[in-house]
Design a protein around this motif. Structure first.
Motif, PDB file in Angstrom:
ATOM      1  N   LYS A 107       0.819  -1.211   0.000  1.00  0.00           N
ATOM      2  CA  LYS A 107       0.000   0.000   0.000  1.00  0.00           C
ATOM      3  C   LYS A 107       0.852   1.260   0.000  1.00  0.00           C
ATOM      4  CE  LYS A 107      -4.270  -1.929   1.815  1.00  0.00           C
ATOM      5  NZ  LYS A 107      -5.433  -1.744   2.712  1.00  0.00           N
ATOM      6  N   TYR A 108       2.034   1.195   0.571  1.00  0.00           N
ATOM      7  CA  TYR A 108       2.932   2.352   0.499  1.00  0.00           C
ATOM      8  C   TYR A 108       3.267   2.670  -0.951  1.00  0.00           C
ATOM      9  CZ  TYR A 108       7.148   5.178   0.799  1.00  0.00           C
ATOM     10  OH  TYR A 108       8.078   6.172   0.625  1.00  0.00           O
ATOM     11  N   GLY A 109       3.488   1.638  -1.741  1.00  0.00           N
ATOM     12  CA  GLY A 109       3.894   1.866  -3.116  1.00  0.00           C
ATOM     13  C   GLY A 109       2.762   2.043  -4.105  1.00  0.00           C
ATOM     14  N   THR A 110       1.546   1.579  -3.765  1.00  0.00           N
ATOM     15  CA  THR A 110       0.489   1.556  -4.780  1.00  0.00           C
ATOM     16  C   THR A 110      -0.821   2.197  -4.339  1.00  0.00           C
ATOM     17  OG1 THR A 110      -0.501  -0.574  -4.108  1.00  0.00           O
ATOM     18  CG2 THR A 110       1.432  -0.665  -5.538  1.00  0.00           C
ATOM     19  N   PHE A 111      -0.918   2.713  -3.097  1.00  0.00           N
ATOM     20  CA  PHE A 111      -2.230   3.101  -2.571  1.00  0.00           C
ATOM     21  C   PHE A 111      -2.906   4.144  -3.464  1.00  0.00           C
ATOM     22  CE2 PHE A 111      -5.315   5.042   0.331  1.00  0.00           C
ATOM     23  CZ  PHE A 111      -5.918   3.884   0.804  1.00  0.00           C
ATOM     24  N   GLY A 112      -4.208   3.947  -3.644  1.00  0.00           N
ATOM     25  CA  GLY A 112      -4.974   4.797  -4.543  1.00  0.00           C
ATOM     26  C   GLY A 112      -5.138   4.186  -5.914  1.00  0.00           C
ATOM     27  N   HIS A 113      -4.248   3.236  -6.254  1.00  0.00           N
ATOM     28  CA  HIS A 113      -4.352   2.531  -7.528  1.00  0.00           C
ATOM     29  C   HIS A 113      -4.225   1.019  -7.340  1.00  0.00           C
ATOM     30  CE1 HIS A 113      -4.280   6.197  -9.985  1.00  0.00           C
ATOM     31  NE2 HIS A 113      -3.440   6.653  -9.077  1.00  0.00           N
ATOM     32  N   GLY A 114      -4.180   0.576  -6.096  1.00  0.00           N
ATOM     33  CA  GLY A 114      -4.111  -0.848  -5.833  1.00  0.00           C
ATOM     34  C   GLY A 114      -5.484  -1.486  -5.853  1.00  0.00           C
ATOM     35  N   ILE A 115      -5.503  -2.804  -5.953  1.00  0.00           N
ATOM     36  CA  ILE A 115      -6.760  -3.546  -5.997  1.00  0.00           C
ATOM     37  C   ILE A 115      -6.645  -4.787  -5.124  1.00  0.00           C
ATOM     38  CG2 ILE A 115      -7.381  -2.758  -8.305  1.00  0.00           C
ATOM     39  CD1 ILE A 115      -6.500  -5.574  -9.301  1.00  0.00           C
ATOM     40  N   ASN A 116      -7.795  -5.375  -4.827  1.00  0.00           N
ATOM     41  CA  ASN A 116      -7.892  -6.618  -4.071  1.00  0.00           C
ATOM     42  C   ASN A 116      -8.512  -7.662  -4.989  1.00  0.00           C
ATOM     43  OD1 ASN A 116      -8.433  -8.663  -2.262  1.00  0.00           O
ATOM     44  ND2 ASN A 116      -9.470  -7.369  -0.761  1.00  0.00           N
ATOM     45  N   VAL A 117      -7.865  -8.813  -5.088  1.00  0.00           N
ATOM     46  CA  VAL A 117      -8.382  -9.918  -5.900  1.00  0.00           C
ATOM     47  C   VAL A 117      -8.553 -11.131  -4.997  1.00  0.00           C
ATOM     48  CG1 VAL A 117      -8.003 -11.381  -7.920  1.00  0.00           C
ATOM     49  CG2 VAL A 117      -7.110  -9.044  -7.897  1.00  0.00           C
ATOM     50  N   THR A 118      -9.715 -11.768  -5.056  1.00  0.00           N
ATOM     51  CA  THR A 118      -9.946 -12.978  -4.286  1.00  0.00           C
ATOM     52  C   THR A 118      -9.617 -14.180  -5.147  1.00  0.00           C
ATOM     53  OG1 THR A 118     -11.726 -11.868  -3.087  1.00  0.00           O
ATOM     54  CG2 THR A 118     -11.586 -14.245  -2.867  1.00  0.00           C
ATOM     55  N   LEU A 119      -8.578 -14.923  -4.750  1.00  0.00           N
ATOM     56  CA  LEU A 119      -8.165 -16.119  -5.476  1.00  0.00           C
ATOM     57  C   LEU A 119      -8.848 -17.347  -4.880  1.00  0.00           C
ATOM     58  CD1 LEU A 119      -4.305 -15.448  -5.679  1.00  0.00           C
ATOM     59  CD2 LEU A 119      -6.105 -14.676  -7.255  1.00  0.00           C
ATOM     60  N   GLY A 120      -9.100 -18.335  -5.715  1.00  0.00           N
ATOM     61  CA  GLY A 120      -9.685 -19.583  -5.256  1.00  0.00           C
ATOM     62  C   GLY A 120     -11.186 -19.672  -5.413  1.00  0.00           C
ATOM     63  N   LEU A 121     -11.834 -18.611  -5.879  1.00  0.00           N
ATOM     64  CA  LEU A 121     -13.271 -18.647  -6.145  1.00  0.00           C
ATOM     65  C   LEU A 121     -13.530 -19.262  -7.520  1.00  0.00           C
ATOM     66  CD1 LEU A 121     -14.281 -15.047  -4.974  1.00  0.00           C
ATOM     67  CD2 LEU A 121     -14.934 -17.191  -3.846  1.00  0.00           C
ATOM     68  N   PRO A 122     -14.729 -19.795  -7.752  1.00  0.00           N
ATOM     69  CA  PRO A 122     -15.058 -20.305  -9.085  1.00  0.00           C
ATOM     70  C   PRO A 122     -15.432 -19.196 -10.067  1.00  0.00           C
ATOM     71  CG  PRO A 122     -16.899 -20.661  -7.602  1.00  0.00           C
ATOM     72  CD  PRO A 122     -15.781 -20.114  -6.757  1.00  0.00           C
ATOM     73  N   PHE A 123     -15.292 -17.949  -9.635  1.00  0.00           N
ATOM     74  CA  PHE A 123     -15.560 -16.812 -10.513  1.00  0.00           C
ATOM     75  C   PHE A 123     -14.560 -15.704 -10.192  1.00  0.00           C
ATOM     76  CE2 PHE A 123     -18.679 -16.838  -6.992  1.00  0.00           C
ATOM     77  CZ  PHE A 123     -18.276 -15.712  -6.288  1.00  0.00           C
ATOM     78  N   ILE A 124     -14.577 -14.662 -11.006  1.00  0.00           N
ATOM     79  CA  ILE A 124     -13.622 -13.557 -10.869  1.00  0.00           C
ATOM     80  C   ILE A 124     -14.220 -12.479  -9.987  1.00  0.00           C
ATOM     81  CG2 ILE A 124     -12.457 -11.700 -12.122  1.00  0.00           C
ATOM     82  CD1 ILE A 124     -12.417 -13.645 -14.558  1.00  0.00           C
TER      83      ILE A 124
END
Length: 358
Positions: free
Chosen positions: A287-304
């Motif tokens: 977050k120090y390097g990317t905050f404001g343009h970072g995202i959260n991705v949930t891995l392991g779900l059967p969908f995106i």
């Protein structure tokens, strides 16, 4: 003409900035000549899940009411009207809207599950956990709720974002444990847990991001990665055996590395993801390097599922001062992931137009 790619966007807590950043992001990237239209996915239709009257009022408050109306008239943005429990005032939480927020998520999930597929992916704006709990529904977070609804026993939280200081190189950080007190982390870390986590990360980097041979760097738990057992034995007894098992299974997992030096460009060169042992160990540098343009991705779900990397920011709701860069990146990433999932692969060294960390 092929059918447009359908992307669901849950607008989240209505008293927060979710509606604001959804409107502003779509005004920027969803037009007929926007940067996501007509690309690899072959056209996109954005399904905005929320109260239509509230969204119109919020667009007016932001000074973009006419632009929002034009976007809806273009037909590439569709509001699926889900009524609020009660009228919403920006910045003022109301538990009577807790179940409304859940209904947004349920609509998106229902449209992603195999029984009645309507959407290719979902993007979520932030929710206020307290409002949902105050509505009488036990709720620990998006990630846990999505896993339960999808019927999977384990998912992995991964945050990612471009690093402007390093030519927008993409940094991805996955977490072995998430929202635990620090004193509970060592007991939670087991070799089977790490093996399961690495398996999910490796599989989704291949399937969702099109990386043919993911390279995963793994942190230690203790200072200096345990200093050969002098500062803790988790690296020797738990982490290293898990990495050996992962490598035997064909996963390129390396480490454990001291966390205080790993997050340097020269160490990250050629890496596709870092697996950190606990929340702040991995997310503080990201977050120090990317905050404001970072995202959260949930891995392991059967969908995106992608999301922003911030909260509801109640004090900014309706003010026009909320930054929407993270929502833009979450939408772009969801679109890119659908392309990879449909069979588009690269050589493992780049994603969404940006190189891996170097």
């Amino acid at each position: 003409m092929p059918e447009p790619l359908a992307l669901a966007i849950s607008t989240g807590e209505p008293a927060g900035i979710g509606p604001d950043i959804t409107i502003r992001a779509l005004l920027q990237i969803a037009g007929p000549h926007g940067d996501t239209q007509g690309g690899e996915a072959g056209g996109i239709r954005f399904h905005v899940l929320g109260d239509a009257r509230m969204l119109t009022a919020r667009a007016e408050a932001l000074g973009v009411g006419k632009a929002w109306a034009r976007r809806l008239a273009d037909g590439d943005v569709v509001v699926e009207d889900i009524p609020l429990g009660v009228d919403c005032v920006p910045g003022q939480l109301d538990a009577r809207n807790g179940r409304y927020v859940l209904s947004l998520l349920d609509t998106a999930i229902d449209g992603l599950l195999p029984a009645h597929p309507r959407f290719a992916a979902m993007v979520t704006a932030p929710v206020q956990k307290s409002t949902i709990n105050d509505a009488g529904v036990p709720f620990t977070g998006h990630t846990e709720y999505l896993a339960e609804r999808a019927g999977v026993s384990r998912v992995v939280m991964m945050l990612a974002g471009p690093q402007p200081a390093h030519d927008n190189a993409m940094l991805r950080v996955a977490l072995a444990t998430t929202h635990l007190p620090l004193r509970a982390v060592p007991d939670a870390l087991t070799a089977p847990l790490l093996m399961e986590t690495l398996t999910i990360v490796d599989a989704d980097l291949r399937r969702r991001f099109g990386i043919a041979r993911p390279r995963i760097l793994v942190t230690g738990l203790n200072p200096h990665a345990g200093e050969s057992g002098h500062m803790g034995r988790e690296e020797i007894d738990v982490i290293s055996p898990a990495l050996a098992q992962a490598r035997d299974a064909g996963i390129d997992a390396r480490g454990p590395y001291p966390a205080d030096t790993l997050f340097q460009p020269r160490h990250l060169q050629g890496a596709d993801c870092v697996l950190a042992m606990y929340h702040d160990q991995g997310l503080a540098p990201l977050k120090y390097g990317t905050f404001g343009h970072g995202i959260n991705v949930t891995l392991g779900l059967p969908f995106i599922r992608t999301s922003v990397d911030h909260g509801t920011a109640l004090d900014l709701a309706g003010s026009g001062r909320a930054e929407h860069g993270s929502m833009i990146e979450a939408i772009r990433c969801a679109v890119a992931m659908t392309g990879h999932t449909n069979g588009h692969h690269d050589d493992g060294r780049h994603d969404n137009g940006r190189s891996a960390p170097h």
